[in-house]
Design a protein around this motif. Structure first.
Motif, PDB file in Angstrom:
ATOM      1  N   MET A  36      -0.147 -23.147  55.981  1.00 19.92           N
ATOM      2  CA  MET A  36       1.003 -22.767  55.160  1.00 19.92           C
ATOM      3  C   MET A  36       1.524 -24.010  54.425  1.00 19.92           C
ATOM      4  O   MET A  36       1.852 -25.011  55.055  1.00 19.92           O
ATOM      5  CB  MET A  36       2.111 -22.168  56.039  1.00 19.92           C
ATOM      6  N   LEU A  37       1.574 -23.939  53.124  1.00 24.27           N
ATOM      7  CA  LEU A  37       1.937 -25.087  52.306  1.00 24.27           C
ATOM      8  C   LEU A  37       3.410 -25.459  52.485  1.00 24.27           C
ATOM      9  O   LEU A  37       4.298 -24.620  52.346  1.00 24.27           O
ATOM     10  CB  LEU A  37       1.672 -24.777  50.831  1.00 24.27           C
ATOM     11  N   THR A  38       3.648 -26.734  52.799  1.00 20.38           N
ATOM     12  CA  THR A  38       5.012 -27.261  52.807  1.00 20.38           C
ATOM     13  C   THR A  38       5.107 -28.349  51.746  1.00 20.38           C
ATOM     14  O   THR A  38       4.151 -29.091  51.523  1.00 20.38           O
ATOM     15  CB  THR A  38       5.398 -27.855  54.177  1.00 20.38           C
ATOM     16  N   ILE A  39       6.247 -28.417  51.083  1.00 16.98           N
ATOM     17  CA  ILE A  39       6.486 -29.467  50.100  1.00 16.98           C
ATOM     18  C   ILE A  39       7.859 -30.063  50.346  1.00 16.98           C
ATOM     19  O   ILE A  39       8.766 -29.408  50.855  1.00 16.98           O
ATOM     20  CB  ILE A  39       6.374 -28.961  48.640  1.00 16.98           C
ATOM     21  N   TYR A  40       7.988 -31.330  49.981  1.00 18.89           N
ATOM     22  CA  TYR A  40       9.257 -32.031  50.154  1.00 18.89           C
ATOM     23  C   TYR A  40      10.156 -31.696  48.973  1.00 18.89           C
ATOM     24  O   TYR A  40       9.806 -31.945  47.823  1.00 18.89           O
ATOM     25  CB  TYR A  40       9.034 -33.531  50.234  1.00 18.89           C
ATOM     26  N   ASN A  41      11.309 -31.104  49.278  1.00 20.01           N
ATOM     27  CA  ASN A  41      12.278 -30.733  48.248  1.00 20.01           C
ATOM     28  C   ASN A  41      13.280 -31.880  48.085  1.00 20.01           C
ATOM     29  O   ASN A  41      14.033 -32.186  49.007  1.00 20.01           O
ATOM     30  CB  ASN A  41      13.008 -29.449  48.651  1.00 20.01           C
ATOM     31  N   SER A  42      13.275 -32.514  46.926  1.00 15.85           N
ATOM     32  CA  SER A  42      14.158 -33.657  46.696  1.00 15.85           C
ATOM     33  C   SER A  42      15.633 -33.274  46.752  1.00 15.85           C
ATOM     34  O   SER A  42      16.485 -34.132  46.991  1.00 15.85           O
ATOM     35  CB  SER A  42      13.851 -34.299  45.340  1.00 15.85           C
ATOM     36  N   MET A  43      15.942 -31.998  46.533  1.00 16.40           N
ATOM     37  CA  MET A  43      17.337 -31.570  46.590  1.00 16.40           C
ATOM     38  C   MET A  43      17.837 -31.504  48.025  1.00 16.40           C
ATOM     39  O   MET A  43      18.913 -32.001  48.353  1.00 16.40           O
ATOM     40  CB  MET A  43      17.494 -30.208  45.908  1.00 16.40           C
ATOM     41  N   THR A  44      17.053 -30.898  48.926  1.00 23.06           N
ATOM     42  CA  THR A  44      17.482 -30.763  50.324  1.00 23.06           C
ATOM     43  C   THR A  44      17.054 -31.943  51.182  1.00 23.06           C
ATOM     44  O   THR A  44      17.518 -32.074  52.312  1.00 23.06           O
ATOM     45  CB  THR A  44      16.899 -29.480  50.933  1.00 23.06           C
ATOM     46  N   ARG A  45      16.147 -32.796  50.626  1.00 22.35           N
ATOM     47  CA  ARG A  45      15.653 -33.980  51.332  1.00 22.35           C
ATOM     48  C   ARG A  45      14.939 -33.626  52.638  1.00 22.35           C
ATOM     49  O   ARG A  45      15.103 -34.288  53.659  1.00 22.35           O
ATOM     50  CB  ARG A  45      16.787 -34.972  51.589  1.00 22.35           C
ATOM     51  N   GLN A  46      14.133 -32.563  52.568  1.00 25.22           N
ATOM     52  CA  GLN A  46      13.323 -32.197  53.713  1.00 25.22           C
ATOM     53  C   GLN A  46      12.137 -31.360  53.257  1.00 25.22           C
ATOM     54  O   GLN A  46      12.130 -30.812  52.159  1.00 25.22           O
ATOM     55  CB  GLN A  46      14.141 -31.401  54.736  1.00 25.22           C
ATOM     56  N   LYS A  47      11.117 -31.303  54.121  1.00 24.52           N
ATOM     57  CA  LYS A  47       9.964 -30.461  53.813  1.00 24.52           C
ATOM     58  C   LYS A  47      10.348 -29.002  54.014  1.00 24.52           C
ATOM     59  O   LYS A  47      11.020 -28.647  54.978  1.00 24.52           O
ATOM     60  CB  LYS A  47       8.783 -30.824  54.720  1.00 24.52           C
ATOM     61  N   GLU A  48       9.876 -28.171  53.096  1.00 20.73           N
ATOM     62  CA  GLU A  48      10.163 -26.747  53.170  1.00 20.73           C
ATOM     63  C   GLU A  48       8.868 -25.961  52.957  1.00 20.73           C
ATOM     64  O   GLU A  48       7.998 -26.378  52.203  1.00 20.73           O
ATOM     65  CB  GLU A  48      11.179 -26.342  52.092  1.00 20.73           C
ATOM     66  N   VAL A  49       8.755 -24.834  53.634  1.00 20.04           N
ATOM     67  CA  VAL A  49       7.621 -23.944  53.408  1.00 20.04           C
ATOM     68  C   VAL A  49       7.725 -23.390  51.992  1.00 20.04           C
ATOM     69  O   VAL A  49       8.769 -22.894  51.578  1.00 20.04           O
ATOM     70  CB  VAL A  49       7.609 -22.803  54.432  1.00 20.04           C
ATOM     71  N   PHE A  50       6.638 -23.512  51.240  1.00 20.40           N
ATOM     72  CA  PHE A  50       6.658 -23.073  49.854  1.00 20.40           C
ATOM     73  C   PHE A  50       6.616 -21.554  49.772  1.00 20.40           C
ATOM     74  O   PHE A  50       5.675 -20.919  50.245  1.00 20.40           O
ATOM     75  CB  PHE A  50       5.478 -23.669  49.088  1.00 20.40           C
ATOM     76  N   LYS A  51       7.655 -20.979  49.175  1.00 20.40           N
ATOM     77  CA  LYS A  51       7.729 -19.538  48.959  1.00 20.40           C
ATOM     78  C   LYS A  51       8.073 -19.306  47.498  1.00 20.40           C
ATOM     79  O   LYS A  51       9.215 -19.522  47.081  1.00 20.40           O
ATOM     80  CB  LYS A  51       8.798 -18.909  49.867  1.00 20.40           C
ATOM     81  N   PRO A  52       7.105 -18.875  46.706  1.00 22.10           N
ATOM     82  CA  PRO A  52       7.392 -18.672  45.283  1.00 22.10           C
ATOM     83  C   PRO A  52       8.378 -17.544  45.056  1.00 22.10           C
ATOM     84  O   PRO A  52       8.490 -16.616  45.866  1.00 22.10           O
ATOM     85  CB  PRO A  52       6.008 -18.344  44.699  1.00 22.10           C
ATOM     86  N   LEU A  53       9.103 -17.640  43.944  1.00 19.38           N
ATOM     87  CA  LEU A  53      10.087 -16.618  43.614  1.00 19.38           C
ATOM     88  C   LEU A  53       9.428 -15.275  43.317  1.00 19.38           C
ATOM     89  O   LEU A  53      10.014 -14.217  43.544  1.00 19.38           O
ATOM     90  CB  LEU A  53      10.920 -17.075  42.417  1.00 19.38           C
ATOM     91  N   HIS A  54       8.207 -15.338  42.792  1.00 18.12           N
ATOM     92  CA  HIS A  54       7.419 -14.121  42.549  1.00 18.12           C
ATOM     93  C   HIS A  54       6.121 -14.246  43.341  1.00 18.12           C
ATOM     94  O   HIS A  54       5.542 -15.324  43.431  1.00 18.12           O
ATOM     95  CB  HIS A  54       7.141 -13.950  41.060  1.00 18.12           C
ATOM     96  N   GLU A  55       5.643 -13.160  43.872  1.00 13.46           N
ATOM     97  CA  GLU A  55       4.590 -13.200  44.887  1.00 13.46           C
ATOM     98  C   GLU A  55       3.367 -14.012  44.469  1.00 13.46           C
ATOM     99  O   GLU A  55       2.882 -14.849  45.221  1.00 13.46           O
ATOM    100  CB  GLU A  55       4.175 -11.772  45.244  1.00 13.46           C
ATOM    101  N   ASN A  56       2.846 -13.759  43.271  1.00 10.12           N
ATOM    102  CA  ASN A  56       1.603 -14.414  42.869  1.00 10.12           C
ATOM    103  C   ASN A  56       1.754 -15.312  41.654  1.00 10.12           C
ATOM    104  O   ASN A  56       0.766 -15.835  41.148  1.00 10.12           O
ATOM    105  CB  ASN A  56       0.528 -13.355  42.578  1.00 10.12           C
ATOM    106  N   MET A  57       2.970 -15.482  41.166  1.00 10.73           N
ATOM    107  CA  MET A  57       3.213 -16.278  39.968  1.00 10.73           C
ATOM    108  C   MET A  57       4.098 -17.463  40.317  1.00 10.73           C
ATOM    109  O   MET A  57       5.133 -17.312  40.973  1.00 10.73           O
ATOM    110  CB  MET A  57       3.887 -15.428  38.885  1.00 10.73           C
ATOM    111  N   VAL A  58       3.698 -18.650  39.895  1.00  9.49           N
ATOM    112  CA  VAL A  58       4.487 -19.859  40.118  1.00  9.49           C
ATOM    113  C   VAL A  58       4.851 -20.449  38.764  1.00  9.49           C
ATOM    114  O   VAL A  58       3.984 -20.648  37.904  1.00  9.49           O
ATOM    115  CB  VAL A  58       3.707 -20.900  40.949  1.00  9.49           C
ATOM    116  N   GLY A  59       6.126 -20.729  38.565  1.00  9.18           N
ATOM    117  CA  GLY A  59       6.580 -21.428  37.369  1.00  9.18           C
ATOM    118  C   GLY A  59       6.829 -22.888  37.697  1.00  9.18           C
ATOM    119  O   GLY A  59       7.585 -23.205  38.628  1.00  9.18           O
ATOM    120  N   MET A  60       6.203 -23.796  36.967  1.00  5.15           N
ATOM    121  CA  MET A  60       6.346 -25.230  37.227  1.00  5.15           C
ATOM    122  C   MET A  60       6.641 -25.961  35.915  1.00  5.15           C
ATOM    123  O   MET A  60       5.910 -25.815  34.934  1.00  5.15           O
ATOM    124  CB  MET A  60       5.074 -25.793  37.858  1.00  5.15           C
ATOM    125  N   TYR A  61       7.707 -26.748  35.926  1.00  4.14           N
ATOM    126  CA  TYR A  61       8.093 -27.535  34.756  1.00  4.14           C
ATOM    127  C   TYR A  61       8.069 -29.003  35.143  1.00  4.14           C
ATOM    128  O   TYR A  61       8.639 -29.400  36.160  1.00  4.14           O
ATOM    129  CB  TYR A  61       9.500 -27.153  34.295  1.00  4.14           C
TER     130      TYR A  61
END
Length: 487
Positions: A1-26
């Motif tokens: 299960m992919l975890t990424i470090y969220n600079s806002m919360t300053r901790q690793k979080e399990v990646f859960k996209p807002l839409h099931e199969n679509m990821v928006g990245m800027y």
């Protein structure tokens, strides 16, 4: 299960996209002025890895990387001369000529580094109307004001209602207190306020009509506007270099909340910096090295040229959130390591199967995924890949055996994690792939001469060629299938 470090919360979080199969990245892309340097390569490669891995996991990724071609000023975010306009004026060019020239150089460098192009690459100058409409909404919400033809974001008011500084950890109350004495000395109500729209001076050659003045948008505004246009009011990932946390990304957050009433970004990701001998890269320090200079070895601080794949491998040897310090020694080490990796990949294609196996490949894939799922830990993944290379070399050198199933697995494994996910070119295409190509024909010629000497029982010449090659760094091995060599 992919975890990424969220600079806002300053901790690793399990990646859960807002839409099931679509990821928006800027991702904040380049500011188009001057020549690209090694520091520009790191965010490009970092988020190329994010893009590649999410795509590998089965997500459809809309990757937006902006081009700042207006509004980035010479001194700070609100004062001075636009850098594109300045270069155009000095060189007597149209501003878009400057943009086109440097964008061509940037794209050429990205192609050499095997950085995949984004889904959309919008220019700030192509979205002026959208930025004007975005400003109007912030004004209507009461978080901006007009002053002498410019429009500024009201940081104290926003801070009171929502809090400003959450991403960077800045104490905005202290910042406001220390700058309050400067009030009244500019058209801003408070020195902490930042420009949404700047009235253009008469000599400014990049300007557009607006309800407030002939002018141009502020630097921070473009990202908020274009991310919403292409990804919606909320999207998954916003990335960039750590140096953009404050003020750029902090201002983006304030703009999006003031505009829409809620934060836009689910996960903030930031890569760390590249330094040279412990110091930040910069022209003023004389340690500014362009990517072209790395590729050609034409800078005084470089002892040799380094291929784009060596640069990419060098950056991926460190975790994206860790610092990377450039030195010739570090790049030479990366070049040597990459050479071993590519040699292992090529030897893999030559492996011959046995009926039985004495190697264990059962844990490689699991360990590789665990590394990438742990906040995209590329250095650990590279370690797993070298474990695979060690197995390949054992089989090739006949100190171990592998079945056809083992060999097929190793080929799939290396293609997936080395080529597809890490983006390392392994073809025989010169500087972007085979680091040994300049030497290959010469060494093979010497080995042909040595083979003829052995055939004629001229052991003196045979041993001389082998020993002289070893003295300059080439290892020659005689096997039952012929001869092999490596660096």
């Amino acid at each position: 299960m992919l975890t990424i470090y969220n600079s806002m919360t300053r901790q690793k979080e399990v990646f859960k996209p807002l839409h099931e199969n679509m990821v928006g990245m800027y991702v904040c892309g380049p500011t188009v002025y001057g020549d690209g340097h090694l520091g520009h390569a790191r965010p490009a490669i970092t988020f190329d890895i994010v893009y590649r891995y999410l795509t590998h996991l089965g997500y459809k990724v809309r990757y937006v990387r902006n081009i700042t071609d207006v509004g980035h000023l010479e001194h700070d975010a609100d004062e001075g001369e636009d850098k594109i306009a300045k270069k155009a004026r000095l060189e007597q060019l149209e501003p878009m000529e400057v943009v086109q020239y440097y964008m061509g150089r940037y794209h050429k460098a990205m192609e050499a580094l095997n950085v995949l192009p984004p889904s959309i690459e919008p220019h700030a100058s192509g979205h002026i109307i959208e930025q004007i409409e975005y400003i109007k909404k912030i004004l209507d919400a009461g978080y901006a004001y007009e002053s002498e033809g410019s429009v500024y974001f009201d940081v104290p008011k926003f801070n009171k209602d929502y809090g400003y500084g959450k991403l960077s950890g800045r104490n905005i109350d202290e910042l406001l207190a220390t700058t309050r004495e400067l009030d009244g000395q500019s058209e801003k109500h408070n020195p902490a306020d930042f420009a949404l729209w700047k009235k253009a001076a008469p000599e400014h050659i990049m300007h557009w009509p607006s309800p407030w003045s002939e002018g141009f948008p502020g630097w921070h505004l473009e990202c908020s506007t274009m991310s919403e246009k292409y990804l919606g009011e909320t999207f998954d990932i916003h990335g960039g270099g750590m140096d953009l946390k404050f003020p750029h990304h902090e201002c983006e957050i304030a703009q999006s909340v003031a505009h829409s009433g809620h934060p836009a970004v689910h996960y903030w990701m930031h890569n760390n910096m590249i330094t040279i001998n412990g110091k930040k890269m910069g022209k003023s320090l004389g340690n500014f090295i362009t990517l072209d200079e790395f590729f050609t070895g034409s800078h005084k601080l470089l002892e040799q040229a380094y291929s784009p794949m060596t640069i990419r491998f060098f950056i991926l040897q460190a975790h994206y959130r860790g610092t990377v310090d450039f030195s010739n020694e570090a790049l030479k080490s990366a070049e040597t390591a990459l050479g071993r990796m590519l040699d292992g990949y090529r030897r893999l294609q030559e492996l011959k199967p046995s009926d039985t196996s004495t190697v264990d490949v059962s844990t490689l894939e699991q360990r590789a995924y665990e590394a990438m799922d742990d906040d995209l830990n590329t250095p650990v993944l590279i370690g797993v890949l070298f474990d695979a290379v060690r197995i390949i070399n054992q089989v090739k050198d006949h100190t171990a055996t592998a079945t056809q199933a083992d060999i097929d697995f190793l080929r799939r494994f290396m293609d997936t994690f080395l080529v597809e996910i890490l983006g390392i070119r392994v073809d025989d295409s010169g500087e972007t792939g085979d680091s040994l190509k300049p030497y290959r024909e010469a060494v093979n010629l010497l080995l042909e001469i040595r083979a003829n000497a052995k055939k004629n029982k001229d052991w003196t010449t045979s041993d001389l060629i082998r020993d002289r090659l070893a003295a300059i760094g080439f290892s020659v091995k005689d096997t039952k299938d012929g001869v092999e060599w490596s660096v």
